[in-house]
Design an enzyme around this catalytic site. Sequence first.
Site, short mmCIF file in Angstrom:
data_model
loop_
_atom_site.label_atom_id
_atom_site.label_comp_id
_atom_site.label_asym_id
_atom_site.label_seq_id
_atom_site.Cartn_x
_atom_site.Cartn_y
_atom_site.Cartn_z
N ARG A 23 -5.81 -4.89 2.77
CA ARG A 23 -4.45 -4.68 3.26
C ARG A 23 -3.61 -3.80 2.33
O ARG A 23 -2.58 -3.27 2.73
CB ARG A 23 -3.75 -6.02 3.47
CG ARG A 23 -4.27 -6.80 4.68
CD ARG A 23 -3.73 -8.21 4.71
NE ARG A 23 -2.27 -8.23 4.67
CZ ARG A 23 -1.56 -9.33 4.41
NH1 ARG A 23 -2.18 -10.48 4.16
NH2 ARG A 23 -0.25 -9.27 4.38
N THR A 89 -12.79 -19.63 -0.91
CA THR A 89 -12.27 -19.93 -2.25
C THR A 89 -13.11 -20.98 -2.97
O THR A 89 -13.30 -20.89 -4.19
CB THR A 89 -10.82 -20.42 -2.14
OG1 THR A 89 -10.74 -21.47 -1.16
CG2 THR A 89 -9.89 -19.29 -1.74
N ARG A 322 7.44 9.71 -25.42
CA ARG A 322 6.07 9.37 -25.06
C ARG A 322 5.42 8.55 -26.19
O ARG A 322 5.99 8.40 -27.27
CB ARG A 322 5.30 10.65 -24.77
CG ARG A 322 5.75 11.37 -23.51
CD ARG A 322 5.13 12.74 -23.37
NE ARG A 322 3.68 12.68 -23.37
CZ ARG A 322 2.89 13.74 -23.54
NH1 ARG A 322 3.43 14.94 -23.77
NH2 ARG A 322 1.59 13.61 -23.51
#
Length: 455
Positions: A23, A89, A322
């Site tokens: 999904r 599960t 950075r």
Amino acid sequence: MTSPHPQSHPRAAIILAAGQGTRMKSPLPKVLHPVGGRAMLDHAIDAAEAMGCERIVVVVGSHSPEVRAHVEKRLGADSIAVQDPPLGTGHAVRAAEAVLGDFVGHVVVTYGDVPLLKAADIEPVFADAHEGVTVIGFEARDPGAYGRLILDGDDLLAITEAKEASADVLAVTACNSGVMAAPVSLLFDLLAEVRNDNAKGEYYLTDVVELARKRGAPTRAVFAAEDSVMGVNAQGELAQAEALFQKTQREHFLAQGVTMSAPDTVHFAWDTDIGAGTTIEPFVVFGPGARVAEGARIRSFSHIEGAKIARGAEVGPYARLRPGADLGEGVKIGNFVEVKNVRMDAGAKANHLAYLGDGHVGAKANIGAGTIFCNYDGFFKHRTTVGEGAFVGSNASLVAPVTIGAGAMVGSGSVVTKDVAPGDLALARGQQTTKPGWAARFMETMRAKKAAKSQ
């Protein structure tokens, strides 16, 4: 990291991360999607470590070698169990049995796609050295398709799936998060009895509650906030989890004395560290690894990642720090300046339009507008050193490796390829030539040509 509470039994964690995450519609495995700049799976591992779990086993699927590699890098190969094929599960938890080996103690089952669940939320499942099965429940705003917890006080009588529930059970708002704890021997004994005679042909972890009660083992529920147990299965839910994470971070920093006039526009990472008295203007983004000391000022539209900012420093607006940027006290980094892997000592300044990469800038040195540290030769990175009190003029290019000595000056527009000794002036540009009256004569000629052409 150790648990904040005394432990009467050794602890282990099984983290389920074998789902395919279809999904999400992303090539990145679901559990590796970040929340607060950190993979959801790492959040789950963090929670297990914070509880003092001696063993952590992550159950992965054979379809996601990236997840396996991620776990190996962080925990080692002996912390991986493989569920293949995926059969529910309960089946996933059983895949961890051999990896846990002869571990004796209590085990908690958590999920790699529940990024907001913290150690403090899970800790109650271990309370009072409970010798039965404990699940974490939550009061749902909209119970929908969640499994319902049927309770008698703290005693858990059953977990009923929504599709099998009566109207009375559907009215229950106490729902199952899926997180469960039990003595490891009891959990695997019960899982051995779980059957897959259901519509999906899967082995459900929730069936162990009924099996435990048949044995006379205690079953109970403890509760966490609904947002803490939120699972992520789609991009919309990932965005929702990120929003909840950011809300918590903002509230934390405001409570710690950080000034933010528009906190909803400031974004933090999972490990952002900001000292009291710091001011953060609107639209600032912190990536992982940012450390900001007390009293700094971060101005609007700046991006900071992997950087250290000392007391009283000022960054931005429109600045980018950075990894490896290390700003000393009172350093000023101005608009459209980028700093990467450079230490800047106290009072140094780069106020405009500069790139500083791989180097060191001494105390009170001034880096002019448009200056570039030319740190890359196409194959290797090289360092630039600017000494204390040096002055680098605008639009200078310092071609590394190069050193500008203390108190030296670099003339504007210079391309410096050789070291400059302390106190010297370096000029590396073409000599200016002036031709008196040339411009005026040129303009007069061109105007005459244009006028003739228009007739």
